[in-house]
Scaffold this motif. Structure first.
Motif, PDB file in Angstrom:
ATOM      1  N   LEU A  53      -7.828   1.126  -8.346  1.00  0.00           N
ATOM      2  CA  LEU A  53      -8.922   1.984  -8.797  1.00  0.00           C
ATOM      3  C   LEU A  53     -10.263   1.690  -8.133  1.00  0.00           C
ATOM      4  N   THR A  54     -10.415   0.493  -7.560  1.00  0.00           N
ATOM      5  CA  THR A  54     -11.704   0.097  -6.957  1.00  0.00           C
ATOM      6  C   THR A  54     -11.658   0.036  -5.428  1.00  0.00           C
ATOM      7  N   TRP A  55     -10.629   0.582  -4.802  1.00  0.00           N
ATOM      8  CA  TRP A  55     -10.466   0.613  -3.346  1.00  0.00           C
ATOM      9  C   TRP A  55     -10.097  -0.746  -2.751  1.00  0.00           C
ATOM     10  N   GLU A  56      -9.967  -1.799  -3.585  1.00  0.00           N
ATOM     11  CA  GLU A  56      -9.686  -3.135  -3.070  1.00  0.00           C
ATOM     12  C   GLU A  56      -8.380  -3.164  -2.278  1.00  0.00           C
ATOM     13  N   MET A  57      -7.348  -2.488  -2.774  1.00  0.00           N
ATOM     14  CA  MET A  57      -6.072  -2.467  -2.056  1.00  0.00           C
ATOM     15  C   MET A  57      -6.259  -1.907  -0.650  1.00  0.00           C
ATOM     16  N   HIS A  58      -6.961  -0.784  -0.544  1.00  0.00           N
ATOM     17  CA  HIS A  58      -7.167  -0.161   0.759  1.00  0.00           C
ATOM     18  C   HIS A  58      -7.977  -1.062   1.689  1.00  0.00           C
ATOM     19  N   ARG A  59      -9.026  -1.657   1.168  1.00  0.00           N
ATOM     20  CA  ARG A  59      -9.844  -2.539   2.008  1.00  0.00           C
ATOM     21  C   ARG A  59      -9.052  -3.753   2.470  1.00  0.00           C
ATOM     22  N   ALA A  60      -8.194  -4.294   1.581  1.00  0.00           N
ATOM     23  CA  ALA A  60      -7.375  -5.456   1.943  1.00  0.00           C
ATOM     24  C   ALA A  60      -6.357  -5.105   3.022  1.00  0.00           C
ATOM     25  N   MET A  61      -6.051  -3.830   3.176  1.00  0.00           N
ATOM     26  CA  MET A  61      -5.135  -3.387   4.228  1.00  0.00           C
ATOM     27  C   MET A  61      -5.821  -3.344   5.583  1.00  0.00           C
ATOM     28  N   GLY A  62      -7.138  -3.465   5.581  1.00  0.00           N
ATOM     29  CA  GLY A  62      -7.878  -3.445   6.833  1.00  0.00           C
ATOM     30  C   GLY A  62      -8.362  -2.069   7.250  1.00  0.00           C
ATOM     31  N   VAL A  63      -8.234  -1.086   6.372  1.00  0.00           N
ATOM     32  CA  VAL A  63      -8.775   0.236   6.691  1.00  0.00           C
ATOM     33  C   VAL A  63     -10.210   0.321   6.191  1.00  0.00           C
ATOM     34  N   GLY A  64     -11.010   1.103   6.858  1.00  0.00           N
ATOM     35  CA  GLY A  64     -12.383   1.307   6.414  1.00  0.00           C
ATOM     36  C   GLY A  64     -12.401   2.283   5.252  1.00  0.00           C
ATOM     37  N   ILE A  65     -13.192   1.974   4.255  1.00  0.00           N
ATOM     38  CA  ILE A  65     -13.358   2.858   3.092  1.00  0.00           C
ATOM     39  C   ILE A  65     -14.842   3.084   2.890  1.00  0.00           C
ATOM     40  N   ASP A  66     -15.240   4.331   2.952  1.00  0.00           N
ATOM     41  CA  ASP A  66     -16.614   4.722   2.640  1.00  0.00           C
ATOM     42  C   ASP A  66     -16.515   5.711   1.489  1.00  0.00           C
ATOM     43  N   ALA A  67     -16.868   5.260   0.278  1.00  0.00           N
ATOM     44  CA  ALA A  67     -16.726   6.081  -0.926  1.00  0.00           C
ATOM     45  C   ALA A  67     -18.086   6.291  -1.577  1.00  0.00           C
ATOM     46  N   CYS A 163       0.841  -0.532   1.616  1.00  0.00           N
ATOM     47  CA  CYS A 163       0.080  -0.516   0.350  1.00  0.00           C
ATOM     48  C   CYS A 163       0.764  -1.409  -0.675  1.00  0.00           C
ATOM     49  N   GLY A 164       2.074  -1.249  -0.831  1.00  0.00           N
ATOM     50  CA  GLY A 164       2.820  -2.045  -1.804  1.00  0.00           C
ATOM     51  C   GLY A 164       2.818  -3.522  -1.478  1.00  0.00           C
ATOM     52  N   THR A 165       3.011  -3.865  -0.219  1.00  0.00           N
ATOM     53  CA  THR A 165       3.029  -5.269   0.201  1.00  0.00           C
ATOM     54  C   THR A 165       1.675  -5.925  -0.047  1.00  0.00           C
ATOM     55  N   VAL A 166       0.619  -5.256   0.347  1.00  0.00           N
ATOM     56  CA  VAL A 166      -0.728  -5.801   0.179  1.00  0.00           C
ATOM     57  C   VAL A 166      -1.068  -5.934  -1.313  1.00  0.00           C
ATOM     58  N   LEU A 167      -0.728  -4.927  -2.098  1.00  0.00           N
ATOM     59  CA  LEU A 167      -1.045  -4.980  -3.532  1.00  0.00           C
ATOM     60  C   LEU A 167      -0.241  -6.091  -4.217  1.00  0.00           C
ATOM     61  N   ASN A 169       0.712  -8.866  -2.902  1.00  0.00           N
ATOM     62  CA  ASN A 169       0.062 -10.119  -2.526  1.00  0.00           C
ATOM     63  C   ASN A 169      -1.268 -10.315  -3.245  1.00  0.00           C
ATOM     64  N   LEU A 170      -2.008  -9.242  -3.465  1.00  0.00           N
ATOM     65  CA  LEU A 170      -3.261  -9.356  -4.212  1.00  0.00           C
ATOM     66  C   LEU A 170      -3.012  -9.787  -5.658  1.00  0.00           C
ATOM     67  N   CYS A 171      -1.857  -9.432  -6.182  1.00  0.00           N
ATOM     68  CA  CYS A 171      -1.526  -9.769  -7.575  1.00  0.00           C
ATOM     69  C   CYS A 171      -1.019 -11.198  -7.736  1.00  0.00           C
ATOM     70  N   ARG A 172      -0.632 -11.819  -6.654  1.00  0.00           N
ATOM     71  CA  ARG A 172      -0.161 -13.216  -6.715  1.00  0.00           C
ATOM     72  C   ARG A 172      -1.348 -14.142  -6.913  1.00  0.00           C
ATOM     73  N   GLN A 173      -1.048 -15.341  -7.332  1.00  0.00           N
ATOM     74  CA  GLN A 173      -2.089 -16.355  -7.481  1.00  0.00           C
ATOM     75  C   GLN A 173      -2.830 -16.499  -6.168  1.00  0.00           C
ATOM     76  N   GLY A 174      -4.122 -16.411  -6.185  1.00  0.00           N
ATOM     77  CA  GLY A 174      -4.938 -16.510  -4.981  1.00  0.00           C
ATOM     78  C   GLY A 174      -5.279 -15.132  -4.419  1.00  0.00           C
ATOM     79  N   GLY A 175      -4.371 -14.177  -4.570  1.00  0.00           N
ATOM     80  CA  GLY A 175      -4.651 -12.795  -4.210  1.00  0.00           C
ATOM     81  C   GLY A 175      -4.979 -12.544  -2.758  1.00  0.00           C
ATOM     82  N   GLU A 176      -4.520 -13.377  -1.839  1.00  0.00           N
ATOM     83  CA  GLU A 176      -4.824 -13.156  -0.424  1.00  0.00           C
ATOM     84  C   GLU A 176      -3.986 -12.004   0.121  1.00  0.00           C
ATOM     85  N   PRO A 177      -4.581 -11.103   0.882  1.00  0.00           N
ATOM     86  CA  PRO A 177      -3.805  -9.997   1.452  1.00  0.00           C
ATOM     87  C   PRO A 177      -2.807 -10.490   2.491  1.00  0.00           C
ATOM     88  N   ALA A 178      -1.738  -9.661   2.684  1.00  0.00           N
ATOM     89  CA  ALA A 178      -0.712 -10.007   3.673  1.00  0.00           C
ATOM     90  C   ALA A 178      -1.221  -9.734   5.075  1.00  0.00           C
TER      91      ALA A 178
END
Length: 178
Positions: A53-67, A163-167, A169-178
């Protein structure tokens, strides 16, 4: 579910909001459905929902988000930038925040390489399993998307899987993107 469609004439397709109906694909469009298991439990659901909901998943994927807002809401404009040069303008058409489901969908605006709609929904099933489902329907709108043919379609599927892989990983302890 919050549904408040902006003026349909602003979009590059007619069936604004159609991703609310899983499996529905308007004639002339290609469907996409990718579902990824994220984990289990309320904490995973809350973390995943917030990241979507906050664009974090998209940003963690390395895409630019301008909202135009920090959180998805109907009418929010979002420009996704891919590979630093492909700009894809969209507008959020619906959002969903329920005890077991959360997410949103955006539709394409003029200038987007594709025409259509894409949704990102996190849900928690009865057994506690948390899933991300990416549903979309699209067709090429720009010459380079048309020229890409099957490669463009392959990129869309790879993006949804990522999207699924990155999300997850964000949900795991530490939340570092793949």
């Amino acid at each position: 579910m919050t549904v408040s469609y902006p003026d349909p004439k602003d979009f590059t397709y007619a069936e604004v909001g159609a991703t609310r109906e899983p499996g529905h694909c308007p004639p002339g469009f290609r469907p996409l459905h990718v579902r990824t298991r994220l984990g289990e439990g309320e904490d995973v659901f809350r973390r995943a929902s917030e990241a979507v909901l906050t664009w974090e998943m998209h940003r963690a994927m390395g895409v630019g988000i301008d909202a135009t807002a920090d959180r998805a809401a109907p009418g929010v404009d979002v420009t996704v930038t891919l590979a630093g040069m492909i700009k894809a303008p969209c507008r959020v058409v619906w959002t969903l925040e329920e005890p077991r489901r959360a997410g949103w969908a955006y539709g394409t605006l003029p200038g987007h390489p594709e025409s259509g709609e894409e949704s990102f929904v996190v849900d928690r099933t009865g057994d506690g399993t948390v899933w991300l489902t990416v549903n979309a329907f699209s067709r090429a709108a720009k010459w380079y998307a048309k020229a890409g043919g099957p490669a463009t379609r392959g990129f869309q599927h790879a993006y949804a899987r990522r999207c699924g892989t990155v999300l997850r990983n964000l949900c795991r302890q530490g939340g570092e993107p793949a």
